[in-house]
Every structure is written in C-alpha cells, then in structure tokens.
Design a protein around this motif. Structure first.
Motif, PDB file in Angstrom:
ATOM      1  N   UNK A  12      -4.205   7.769 -13.070  1.00  0.00           N
ATOM      2  CA  UNK A  12      -2.957   8.497 -12.872  1.00  0.00           C
ATOM      3  C   UNK A  12      -1.964   7.589 -12.151  1.00  0.00           C
ATOM      4  N   UNK A  13      -0.682   7.855 -12.365  1.00  0.00           N
ATOM      5  CA  UNK A  13       0.366   6.983 -11.850  1.00  0.00           C
ATOM      6  C   UNK A  13       0.731   7.337 -10.412  1.00  0.00           C
ATOM      7  N   UNK A  14       0.527   6.368  -9.511  1.00  0.00           N
ATOM      8  CA  UNK A  14       0.988   6.502  -8.134  1.00  0.00           C
ATOM      9  C   UNK A  14       2.411   5.958  -8.054  1.00  0.00           C
ATOM     10  N   UNK A  15       3.282   6.686  -7.347  1.00  0.00           N
ATOM     11  CA  UNK A  15       4.688   6.287  -7.291  1.00  0.00           C
ATOM     12  C   UNK A  15       5.122   5.833  -5.900  1.00  0.00           C
ATOM     13  N   UNK A  16       4.254   6.010  -4.913  1.00  0.00           N
ATOM     14  CA  UNK A  16       4.620   5.595  -3.569  1.00  0.00           C
ATOM     15  C   UNK A  16       3.663   6.158  -2.541  1.00  0.00           C
ATOM     16  N   UNK A  17       4.077   6.157  -1.283  1.00  0.00           N
ATOM     17  CA  UNK A  17       3.236   6.655  -0.196  1.00  0.00           C
ATOM     18  C   UNK A  17       4.079   7.482   0.764  1.00  0.00           C
ATOM     19  N   UNK A  53      -0.761   9.607   9.667  1.00  0.00           N
ATOM     20  CA  UNK A  53      -1.431   9.797   8.376  1.00  0.00           C
ATOM     21  C   UNK A  53      -0.617   9.086   7.297  1.00  0.00           C
ATOM     22  N   UNK A  54      -1.313   8.626   6.265  1.00  0.00           N
ATOM     23  CA  UNK A  54      -0.633   8.014   5.124  1.00  0.00           C
ATOM     24  C   UNK A  54      -1.399   8.407   3.854  1.00  0.00           C
ATOM     25  N   UNK A  55      -0.661   8.932   2.862  1.00  0.00           N
ATOM     26  CA  UNK A  55      -1.271   9.366   1.610  1.00  0.00           C
ATOM     27  C   UNK A  55      -0.566   8.712   0.430  1.00  0.00           C
ATOM     28  N   UNK A  56      -1.345   8.350  -0.585  1.00  0.00           N
ATOM     29  CA  UNK A  56      -0.773   7.904  -1.854  1.00  0.00           C
ATOM     30  C   UNK A  56      -0.204   9.122  -2.580  1.00  0.00           C
ATOM     31  N   UNK A  57       1.011   8.979  -3.086  1.00  0.00           N
ATOM     32  CA  UNK A  57       1.671  10.070  -3.808  1.00  0.00           C
ATOM     33  C   UNK A  57       1.719   9.753  -5.295  1.00  0.00           C
ATOM     34  N   UNK A  71     -10.979  18.285 -13.109  1.00  0.00           N
ATOM     35  CA  UNK A  71      -9.996  17.846 -12.118  1.00  0.00           C
ATOM     36  C   UNK A  71     -10.230  16.427 -11.608  1.00  0.00           C
ATOM     37  N   UNK A  72      -9.132  15.683 -11.398  1.00  0.00           N
ATOM     38  CA  UNK A  72      -9.261  14.392 -10.722  1.00  0.00           C
ATOM     39  C   UNK A  72      -9.543  14.597  -9.240  1.00  0.00           C
ATOM     40  N   UNK A  73     -10.137  13.596  -8.626  1.00  0.00           N
ATOM     41  CA  UNK A  73     -10.395  13.617  -7.192  1.00  0.00           C
ATOM     42  C   UNK A  73      -9.445  12.657  -6.490  1.00  0.00           C
ATOM     43  N   UNK A  74      -9.125  12.902  -5.231  1.00  0.00           N
ATOM     44  CA  UNK A  74      -8.190  12.012  -4.539  1.00  0.00           C
ATOM     45  C   UNK A  74      -8.830  10.667  -4.221  1.00  0.00           C
ATOM     46  N   UNK A  75      -8.003   9.633  -4.092  1.00  0.00           N
ATOM     47  CA  UNK A  75      -8.546   8.366  -3.590  1.00  0.00           C
ATOM     48  C   UNK A  75      -9.169   8.592  -2.207  1.00  0.00           C
ATOM     49  N   UNK A  76     -10.152   7.791  -1.869  1.00  0.00           N
ATOM     50  CA  UNK A  76     -10.819   7.952  -0.581  1.00  0.00           C
ATOM     51  C   UNK A  76      -9.839   7.872   0.586  1.00  0.00           C
ATOM     52  N   UNK A  77      -8.770   7.100   0.406  1.00  0.00           N
ATOM     53  CA  UNK A  77      -7.786   6.938   1.486  1.00  0.00           C
ATOM     54  C   UNK A  77      -6.946   8.188   1.707  1.00  0.00           C
TER      55      UNK A  77
END
Length: 261
Positions: free
Chosen positions: A158-163, A173-177, A235-241
């Motif tokens: 899936x396409x990540x567009x930022x954080x 906290x920081x999450x990939x969006x 369903x996809x799962x979130x990155x570990x981060x």
C-alpha cells in the motif's frame, strides 16, 4: 453542532454502515479462484482464474446481473482490481475482486450469520482530549510499503504518503500515513489497549486532508477493521512501527463476534 453531537452522528452513520445488507458483515464466504473451474455453495456458475482473468461458466437456468446486463454462459470478468465488481443473483450478490494478485469471490446475503447476529460495537465515551493535532511530513513521492495481512502467508503493498508526529500522554509518537483518497490520510495502528479492550490486530483512522503541515487526529473515531467482525476479511496489518506506546482509550472497542453457522 457540538463535539458530542458530531461524534454521535459519526457513530450513527458507522452503525448504519455495519448493519447494511450490502456491507462486509453480509459476506458469507471467501473463495480463492484457481485454474480449474470450481463451484461454490450458493453462487451460480463454475469459476476459475484463467489467463484472461476471472471467468464464470453459467449453466442452464443460471444467471448473474452486472451493471444492468444479464449474464449467461461464459463470461470473462478479466483482471479485476482490489475494489472489484459486484454481480447480483436471486439469492444475493457476489463480489469479484483481486486479493494479493489472486481473484476472489465474496458472496453477500442479507441474512448472513455475521450480519444477523451483530449486536453493535462498544466504544469509549467521546473525549475532546483525544482530538490531537499532529505535524504532517509528506514524502516527496509516495512509497509502496509491504505490510502483512490477517490472511496467513499473504502480504499487501500500500502507498505511504508521509508521516504524522504528535504527542499523547507526554510521549512522542510517529506513524506512517497511507493514502486515504481525496487527499485524506489513512492510519493503521495498534496501541496499549490492543488485545485488551480493543481489537488486537489493529484499528484504523481516517484523517481529513492536512493543511499547512498540520493534521487533526480524532482518535474518538478510531474504527475497527472488517476482520474484527468476520472471518471473511483480508485486512492489511500496520507496520510494526505504527504502534502508539500508551493506552488510546478512545474510539471503537472489540466487538462481539459470534461464530458463523
């Protein structure tokens, strides 16, 4: 409209979506198509994954309707995308879509067991303190990220567009969006409530388009993924981060999920 009224409107719309006879709770099966034609319970036709994509062979007296056209005999759906298409028949509907590079069928029936037995989703009480402003850093170009899924041995890209970077409970906290469409962000995350009061695999959060490098994360609207409700989800799962290392006591909690018939 007050904060509480806006949240209640979101809850009412969310419950209506979950109770829809066309929604994912109405899905009664998840069938992966192979090279050999195969019939599946309750769905007209023999289905296969041919070189030209998903194909159905409808026998005498069998039919499907797609986009106002009645199908009979052999019909090539082709190489469908993840959104897929939905065909109707006398007992319900069937979704034909791509999952992990393989076409799948997901029939829906308005009296399906997961929908029939659904009793509602518990939530935390709405709290304005969980409406958090985050800094959004966009990537120069979207980054395809491989993530796991609830289907064993399968992964998605899936396409990540930022954080997004923010603070809760005094902790950064920081999450990939991910791309949520129409400039919205889509967050997949776990937190310290996961597997305790909220669904263990993850929750999701739709975020309105960022403005001036800021994004508002309203965790009161953190929602369950379809896999929290049905075994027929991918369903996809979130990155570990994408783990928030505090208790996010906001949004939807683990729903009851009675066994299917």
């Amino acid at each position: 409209m007050t904060f509480e009224q806006a949240w209640q409107q979101w809850r009412d719309e969310r419950e209506a979506e979950l109770r829809s006879p066309e929604g994912f709770l109405a899905i009664t099966g998840l069938h992966w198509l192979g090279a050999q034609p195969q019939r599946f319970p309750g769905i007209p036709g023999a289905w296969s994954n041919a070189p030209e994509g998903a194909v159905v062979e409808l026998g005498p007296g069998e039919w499907l309707e797609l986009g106002g056209t009645t199908l009979a005999g052999r019909y090539v759906f082709g190489h469908v995308d993840p959104v897929g298409v939905v065909a109707t028949f006398d007992a319900g509907t069937v979704e034909v879509a791509d999952r992990f590079g393989t076409p799948v069928l997901r029939p829906r029936q308005p009296d399906g067991p997961f929908l029939r037995d659904y009793t509602g989703t518990p939530t935390y009480a709405p709290d304005p303190a969980w409406r958090v402003t985050a800094d959004f850093t966009a990537y120069e170009t979207s980054r395809p990220i491989s993530v796991g899924s609830v289907v064993e041995g399968r992964s998605s890209v899936i396409d990540a567009v930022g954080e997004v970077a923010f603070e809760v409970g005094g902790r950064p906290q920081r999450l990939i969006a991910f791309d949520g469409g129409d400039d919205e962000l889509w967050l997949l995350f776990t937190d310290e409530t996961s597997g305790v009061t909220t669904y263990a695999a993850c929750r999701q959060l739709a975020v309105e388009p960022p403005a001036d490098g800021k994004a508002v994360l309203d965790f009161n609207r953190a929602a369950n993924m379809p896999c929290a409700y049905t075994i027929h989800a991918t369903c996809p799962l979130p990155p570990a981060s994408n783990h928030i290392d505090v208790l996010v006591e906001a949004g939807e909690q683990t729903p009851p999920r009675p066994p299917a018939d």
